[in-house]
Design an enzyme around this catalytic site. Structure first.
Site, PDB file in Angstrom:
ATOM      1  N   HIS A  67       0.322   5.654   1.157  1.00 19.59           N
ATOM      2  CA  HIS A  67      -0.775   6.827   1.599  1.00 19.59           C
ATOM      3  C   HIS A  67      -0.320   8.179   1.177  1.00 19.59           C
ATOM      4  O   HIS A  67       0.630   8.099   0.596  1.00 19.59           O
ATOM      5  CB  HIS A  67      -0.541   6.775   3.081  1.00 19.59           C
ATOM      6  CG  HIS A  67      -0.815   5.559   3.892  1.00 19.59           C
ATOM      7  ND1 HIS A  67      -1.976   4.763   3.975  1.00 19.59           N
ATOM      8  CD2 HIS A  67       0.231   5.066   4.627  1.00 19.59           C
ATOM      9  CE1 HIS A  67      -1.875   3.778   4.546  1.00 19.59           C
ATOM     10  NE2 HIS A  67      -0.378   3.826   5.193  1.00 19.59           N
TER      11      HIS A  67
ATOM     12  N   ARG B 251      -4.382   0.634  -1.828  1.00 21.56           N
ATOM     13  CA  ARG B 251      -3.930  -0.725  -1.915  1.00 21.56           C
ATOM     14  C   ARG B 251      -3.555  -0.973  -3.212  1.00 21.56           C
ATOM     15  O   ARG B 251      -4.165  -0.670  -4.286  1.00 21.56           O
ATOM     16  CB  ARG B 251      -5.146  -1.751  -1.564  1.00 21.56           C
ATOM     17  CG  ARG B 251      -5.068  -2.335  -0.477  1.00 21.56           C
ATOM     18  CD  ARG B 251      -5.811  -3.354  -0.236  1.00 21.56           C
ATOM     19  NE  ARG B 251      -6.711  -3.066   1.029  1.00 21.56           N
ATOM     20  CZ  ARG B 251      -7.838  -3.015   1.151  1.00 21.56           C
ATOM     21  NH1 ARG B 251      -8.646  -3.283   0.352  1.00 21.56           N
ATOM     22  NH2 ARG B 251      -8.372  -2.830   2.578  1.00 21.56           N
TER      23      ARG B 251
ATOM     24  N   GLN C 252       0.894  -1.127   0.055  1.00 25.76           N
ATOM     25  CA  GLN C 252       0.026  -0.149   0.147  1.00 25.76           C
ATOM     26  C   GLN C 252       0.695   1.307   0.082  1.00 25.76           C
ATOM     27  O   GLN C 252       2.271   1.382   0.311  1.00 25.76           O
ATOM     28  CB  GLN C 252      -0.993  -0.112   1.346  1.00 25.76           C
ATOM     29  CG  GLN C 252      -0.016  -0.217   2.502  1.00 25.76           C
ATOM     30  CD  GLN C 252      -1.145  -0.257   3.683  1.00 25.76           C
ATOM     31  OE1 GLN C 252      -1.219   0.614   4.542  1.00 25.76           O
ATOM     32  NE2 GLN C 252      -1.806  -1.426   3.889  1.00 25.76           N
TER      33      GLN C 252
ATOM     34  N   GLU D 195       3.702   7.790   8.486  1.00 28.46           N
ATOM     35  CA  GLU D 195       3.736   6.884   9.628  1.00 28.46           C
ATOM     36  C   GLU D 195       5.245   6.449   9.914  1.00 28.46           C
ATOM     37  O   GLU D 195       6.015   6.591   9.100  1.00 28.46           O
ATOM     38  CB  GLU D 195       2.877   5.667   9.244  1.00 28.46           C
ATOM     39  CG  GLU D 195       3.239   4.878   7.985  1.00 28.46           C
ATOM     40  CD  GLU D 195       2.142   3.774   7.760  1.00 28.46           C
ATOM     41  OE1 GLU D 195       1.120   4.277   7.526  1.00 28.46           O
ATOM     42  OE2 GLU D 195       2.717   2.598   7.685  1.00 28.46           O
TER      43      GLU D 195
ATOM     44  N   HIS E 177       4.992   0.322   0.776  1.00 30.88           N
ATOM     45  CA  HIS E 177       5.209  -0.483   1.955  1.00 30.88           C
ATOM     46  C   HIS E 177       4.058  -1.421   2.281  1.00 30.88           C
ATOM     47  O   HIS E 177       2.748  -1.348   2.033  1.00 30.88           O
ATOM     48  CB  HIS E 177       5.273   0.520   3.159  1.00 30.88           C
ATOM     49  CG  HIS E 177       3.910   1.329   3.861  1.00 30.88           C
ATOM     50  ND1 HIS E 177       3.488   2.370   2.894  1.00 30.88           N
ATOM     51  CD2 HIS E 177       3.017   0.882   4.650  1.00 30.88           C
ATOM     52  CE1 HIS E 177       2.278   2.634   3.426  1.00 30.88           C
ATOM     53  NE2 HIS E 177       2.083   1.607   4.545  1.00 30.88           N
TER      54      HIS E 177
END
Ligand code: ZN
Length: 313
Positions: free
Chosen positions: A97, A191, A95, A114, A171
């Site tokens: 972001h 995804r 995935q 993250e 990642h």
């Protein structure tokens, strides 16, 4: 009197989840495929509730709205961070972001940068961290042809490793890994590839190929470099410090008195036990506890054997 905010939070079932949130941390889990504990969260998809003190029973998002003074009178319209523990009994989807601009424009929420602290990893465990495509065109072609072995960069991991995963990084967390994740408060995931797995109703999970290609960073991800200060009774590591968050490990073996250096702190006890002394009160601490030290906490003392991941915006 300043008080810590201990939190009760929400479990999330996932097709890749397991049972280690119960076996390792003693939490009650709803099923044998429990993937995430949203330990410190004001995100609408799973809000933490204050478990002690004058704000007991209050949802963190509500407390943040009503008592901004406890959070450094922050200008951020939403509580900016989210701390999770993940138990990956199988691979998560590959995935990416979006960043804030794309996230706000297309999803109505922040993007997601993250970072991961590896709590435990099976022998041979790996993550996917980055990709080999040299341009957006090559990325699109390799995704279209399903050249996953050539495209995805596998990295071996062990307990104690730390990875910085800025928005735009390809990642996936691998099978047999438990991590503590500190992230922007966002639930937007694109995804790229889900190993052709079916969910419990026999359906493939949705992919978001075009969005993924739009937001993916080309080039290798740059991990952060931890910096550790050794004290008599503690070792304090700074993993990453940027516009989104600063993340530390505070490992205490004895006694450590501290003065506040940030507006407020999010703390997760990952191992050991001990206590927190604050404004003449003592609070027991044990593995699996998550709490916030709000802005009225000026100084405090930790005692015992404690390994904590700590963050602040
Ligand atoms: Zn992610």
């Amino acid at each position: 009197m300043a008080e810590p905010l201990f939190l009760q939070s929400v479990m999330q079932e996932k097709i890749w989840g397991g049972q280690r949130l119960k076996t390792e941390f003693g939490y009650e889990i709803p099923s044998p495929t429990t993937g995430e504990y949203w330990a410190i969260s004001a995100h609408p998809n799973g809000v933490s509730i204050v478990a002690n003190g004058p704000h007991k029973g209050k949802a963190l998002d509500q407390l943040y709205a009503e008592r901004r003074d406890l959070f450094g009178n922050s200008q951020s319209p939403v509580f900016p961070l989210l701390t999770k523990i993940l138990d990956a009994d199988d691979w998560l989807s590959v995935q990416v972001h979006p960043g804030d601009a794309y996230g706000l424009e297309h999803e109505g929420e922040l993007g997601k940068t993250e970072c991961w602290y590896v709590i435990a990893a099976e022998e041979g465990a790996e993550i996917i961290y980055g990709h080999a495509a040299q341009s957006r065109e090559e990325l699109a072609q390799m995704i279209e042809k399903g050249e996953w072995d050539a495209l995805l960069t596998h990295v071996p991991v062990k307990a104690g490793d730390f990875f910085f995963v800025p928005s735009g990084t390809m990642h996936a967390i691998g099978k047999g890994i438990m991590i503590l994740e500190t992230q922007q408060s966002s639930d937007t995931t694109y995804r790229v590839y889900d190993f052709d797995r079916k969910d419990d109703t026999g359906n493939l999970r949705e992919l978001h190929i075009q969005q993924s290609i739009d937001v993916m960073t080309i080039g290798e991800p740059a991990n952060s470099h931890p910096d550790t200060v050794e004290l008599v009774d503690a070792s304090l590591t700074t993993y990453v410090s940027n516009e989104f968050f600063t993340v530390y490990k505070w490992a205490i073996h004895g006694e450590l008195s501290m003065k506040k250096q940030a507006d407020y702190y999010l703390l997760s006890v990952l191992d050991g036990q001990g206590e927190l002394e604050l404004d003449g009160q003592t609070y027991p601490l044990k593995k699996g506890d998550h709490f916030i030290l709000p802005s009225d906490c000026q100084d405090w003392t930790f005692r015992g054997h404690l390994e904590m991941i700590v963050s602040h915006p």
